[in-house]
Design a protein around this motif. Structure first.
Motif, short mmCIF file in Angstrom:
data_model
loop_
_atom_site.label_atom_id
_atom_site.label_comp_id
_atom_site.label_asym_id
_atom_site.label_seq_id
_atom_site.Cartn_x
_atom_site.Cartn_y
_atom_site.Cartn_z
N ALA A 151 -3.68 -8.40 -1.52
CA ALA A 151 -3.23 -7.45 -2.54
C ALA A 151 -1.74 -7.18 -2.36
N ASP A 152 -1.08 -6.92 -3.48
CA ASP A 152 0.31 -6.47 -3.42
C ASP A 152 0.36 -5.11 -2.74
N ALA A 153 1.49 -4.81 -2.13
CA ALA A 153 1.68 -3.51 -1.50
C ALA A 153 1.55 -2.42 -2.56
N GLY A 154 0.73 -1.44 -2.28
CA GLY A 154 0.56 -0.32 -3.18
C GLY A 154 -0.42 -0.55 -4.31
N PHE A 155 -1.02 -1.72 -4.40
CA PHE A 155 -1.98 -1.98 -5.48
C PHE A 155 -3.26 -1.18 -5.27
N GLN A 156 -3.68 -0.48 -6.30
CA GLN A 156 -4.95 0.24 -6.31
C GLN A 156 -5.61 0.00 -7.66
N LEU A 157 -6.85 -0.41 -7.65
CA LEU A 157 -7.57 -0.69 -8.89
C LEU A 157 -7.68 0.56 -9.76
N LEU A 169 -14.04 -5.73 -2.31
CA LEU A 169 -12.85 -5.80 -1.45
C LEU A 169 -11.56 -5.46 -2.17
N ILE A 170 -11.64 -5.20 -3.47
CA ILE A 170 -10.43 -4.79 -4.21
C ILE A 170 -10.12 -3.35 -3.85
N VAL A 228 -3.99 -9.96 -12.67
CA VAL A 228 -2.59 -10.00 -13.08
C VAL A 228 -2.26 -8.72 -13.85
N ASP A 229 -1.20 -8.03 -13.40
CA ASP A 229 -0.71 -6.85 -14.14
C ASP A 229 -0.12 -7.37 -15.44
N GLU A 272 2.57 -10.15 -13.40
CA GLU A 272 2.61 -10.48 -11.97
C GLU A 272 1.21 -10.32 -11.37
N MET A 273 0.87 -11.25 -10.48
CA MET A 273 -0.42 -11.16 -9.81
C MET A 273 -0.36 -10.00 -8.80
N VAL A 274 -1.39 -9.13 -8.84
CA VAL A 274 -1.42 -7.97 -7.96
C VAL A 274 -2.54 -8.05 -6.93
N TRP A 275 -3.51 -8.94 -7.15
CA TRP A 275 -4.61 -9.12 -6.18
C TRP A 275 -5.21 -10.50 -6.39
N GLN A 276 -5.61 -11.11 -5.28
CA GLN A 276 -6.33 -12.38 -5.37
C GLN A 276 -7.40 -12.43 -4.30
#
Length: 182
Positions: free
Chosen positions: A31-37, A180-181, A141-142, A147-151
């Motif tokens: 996950a990108d830094a700071g990403f929250q679903l 896991l997100i 992707v946001d 930009e991809m934020v989680w994979q």
């Protein structure tokens, strides 16, 4: 007290063993830094660009896969919409044929000696079966920033000609990934 602790420990051990035997395993998540679903409220899927023979045997399962992802994300509070969603989901699916082998061993597979000179025995790989392994990768992707934020990726054996078993594996794999997100 000791009896209840022993029972609890036994149940925990059984649950751990069952989880370890799962045919689906998560390979990786990032996950990108700071990403929250919870910072997103809507999602939709990118269009699948595969066609023809590559998609034909798994076409119906693709719809089921999207349905499972939709259900899991809705349980996490998101809504599916086709008009300007916050998140776009890109799916990658690879199904590859694998060969299962075992190595011959002098202790378990001793050579049969016929009295020949210069007889040698070598260890070698013996094919014991073939199976298909499927790998699913999910990219969030946001949409506003593109930009991809989680994979995440999961893999498991694809059952032959058993739709119910395949759908069960898809459900299990999607659930493990979505959990896991962050």
């Amino acid at each position: 007290m000791l009896r209840s602790f022993s029972l609890y420990f036994a149940l925990l051990l059984i649950a751990s063993a069952l989880a370890a035997c799962s045919p689906i395993r998560v390979l990786d998540t990032e996950a990108d830094a700071g990403f929250q679903l919870r910072n997103y409220s809507t999602f939709d899927f990118y269009q699948v660009e595969a066609s023809g023979d590559a998609l034909e045997p798994y076409g119906p399962q693709l719809a089921f896969l999207k349905q499972e992802i939709t259900q899991q994300l809705q349980q996490r509070g998101l809504t599916r919409t086709s008009s300007n969603p916050d998140l776009k989901i890109n799916l990658g699916i690879v199904v590859a044929e694998k060969v299962q082998t075992r190595e011959t061993n002098i202790q378990t597979d001793p050579p049969f000696y016929m009295g020949q000179r210069r007889y040698s025995w070598r260890s070698r790989e013996v094919e014991t079966g073939r199976y298909q392994q499927g790998t699913l990768s999910v990219h969030l992707v946001d949409n506003a920033r593109n930009e991809m934020v989680w994979q995440g990726a999961a893999a498991g054996v694809v059952p032959d000609d058993n739709t119910a078993k395949l759908q069960k594996r898809i459900s299990e794999g999607v659930q493990k990934l979505i959990e896991l997100i962050p």
